[in-house]
Design an enzyme around this catalytic site. Structure first.
Site, PDB file in Angstrom:
ATOM      1  N   ALA A   1       0.838  -1.199   0.000  1.00  0.00           N
ATOM      2  CA  ALA A   1       0.000   0.000   0.000  1.00  0.00           C
ATOM      3  C   ALA A   1       0.874   1.251   0.000  1.00  0.00           C
ATOM      4  O   ALA A   1       2.043   1.217   0.381  1.00  0.00           O
ATOM      5  CB  ALA A   1      -0.918  -0.003   1.222  1.00  0.00           C
ATOM      6  N   ASP A   2       0.267   2.358  -0.430  1.00  0.00           N
ATOM      7  CA  ASP A   2       0.915   3.660  -0.356  1.00  0.00           C
ATOM      8  C   ASP A   2      -0.152   4.702  -0.053  1.00  0.00           C
ATOM      9  O   ASP A   2      -1.252   4.647  -0.600  1.00  0.00           O
ATOM     10  CB  ASP A   2       1.614   4.014  -1.675  1.00  0.00           C
ATOM     11  CG  ASP A   2       2.400   5.304  -1.540  1.00  0.00           C
ATOM     12  OD1 ASP A   2       3.358   5.329  -0.749  1.00  0.00           O
ATOM     13  OD2 ASP A   2       2.048   6.294  -2.208  1.00  0.00           O
ATOM     14  N   THR A   3       0.172   5.646   0.828  1.00  0.00           N
ATOM     15  CA  THR A   3      -0.779   6.671   1.239  1.00  0.00           C
ATOM     16  C   THR A   3      -0.190   8.054   1.033  1.00  0.00           C
ATOM     17  O   THR A   3       0.977   8.287   1.348  1.00  0.00           O
ATOM     18  CB  THR A   3      -1.147   6.494   2.731  1.00  0.00           C
ATOM     19  OG1 THR A   3      -1.688   5.187   2.920  1.00  0.00           O
ATOM     20  CG2 THR A   3      -2.161   7.532   3.189  1.00  0.00           C
TER      21      THR A   3
END
Length: 191
Positions: A69-71
Site C-alpha cells: 500500500a501507499d498513502t
C-alpha cells in the site's frame, strides 16, 4: 473463516500491521526499499502505481498473497508525502489548518496468478491550528513517517473536525476495501 493463500504484508508500517490483524493474525512481513516516486499527476493513479511498484519489488511463493500500500495527502492539487524535517512538517500542517484535504491509499493484492490494484479516498476536515499547537505536535509526536505530517490515531486527531469516508484509510490501510476484495476474489471463505 479460511484463507486460500498465506498473507504477506509488504510494509514495515506498524499501523498497517495493526490494521491487517483485523482481517487475520496469520501473516508475515517483508519490506521493499524502492523509491516511492512516480510519474502520475492524479492522486488516485499515483498511489496505485507506487503500491504496484512496491509489490513488484518483492518475491512471493505460489501459496502467498502479497499486500502492499501507499498513502498520500492531497490538497490544492499538491501531494503531501512524509515530511523531510521539522520545518517541512510545519509547512504541511499550516497548509492543512482550517482546510479540507483528501487522503488517498493505493493497495495492491498480488499472487503469482493475479494482481488487483485499487484505491480508497477519504476527505478530512481540519480546524484552524495555532503555530504553537503545530510545533508542539511535531516535537512531541515526530510525525516524520506520516503522509501530511499527522496521524489520526495519535494527538493529531484533535486537529480534525470531521471525516467523510473510511477512517482506517486515513491511517494508511483501508481495511474494509481490502477485506471486500479478498472476499470477491475468494481468498476469504466462510464454510
Amino acid at each position: 473463516m479460511t484463507l486460500k493463500y498465506k498473507l504477506v504484508l509488504g510494509s514495515g508500517s506498524a499501523r498497517r500491521k495493526e490494521l491487517l490483524k483485523f482481517i487475520s493474525n496469520d501473516f508475515r512481513i517483508t519490506v521493499s526499499d524502492i523509491d516511492e516516486e512516480c510519474s502520475q499527476s492524479l492522486p488516485e493513479l499515483y498511489v496505485q502505481e507506487v503500491a504496484l511498484n512496491k509489490s513488484k519489488a518483492l518475491k512471493i511463493e505460489n501459496d502467498e498473497l502479497l499486500i502492499t500500500a501507499d498513502t498520500i495527502v492531497f490538497i490544492e492539487d499538491k501531494f503531501l508525502g512524509k515530511p523531510r524535517n521539522r520545518e517541512h512538517a510545519f509547512q504541511m500542517l499550516k497548509k492543512l489548518s482550517g482546510a479540507a484535504h483528501k487522503v488517498y491509499t493505493g493497495v495492491c493484492l498480488r499472487t503469482n496468478l493475479f494482481t488487483d490494484v485499487f484505491y480508497e479516498c477519504t476527505e478530512v476536515f481540519f480546524r484552524e491550528l495555532s503555530d504553537n499547537e503545530i510545533y508542539y505536535y511535531i516535537d512531541a509526536f515526530s510525525p516524520y513517517d506520516k503522509a501530511g505530517a499527522y496521524g489520526i490515531q495519535d494527538f493529531g486527531l484533535v486537529f480534525i473536525q470531521g471525516i467523510k469516508g473510511d477512517y482506517y484509510n486515513v491511517m494508511g490501510f483501508p481495511v474494509t476495501s481490502v477485506y471486500k476484495k479478498l472476499l470477491e476474489r475468494g481468498i476469504i471463505k466462510y464454510e
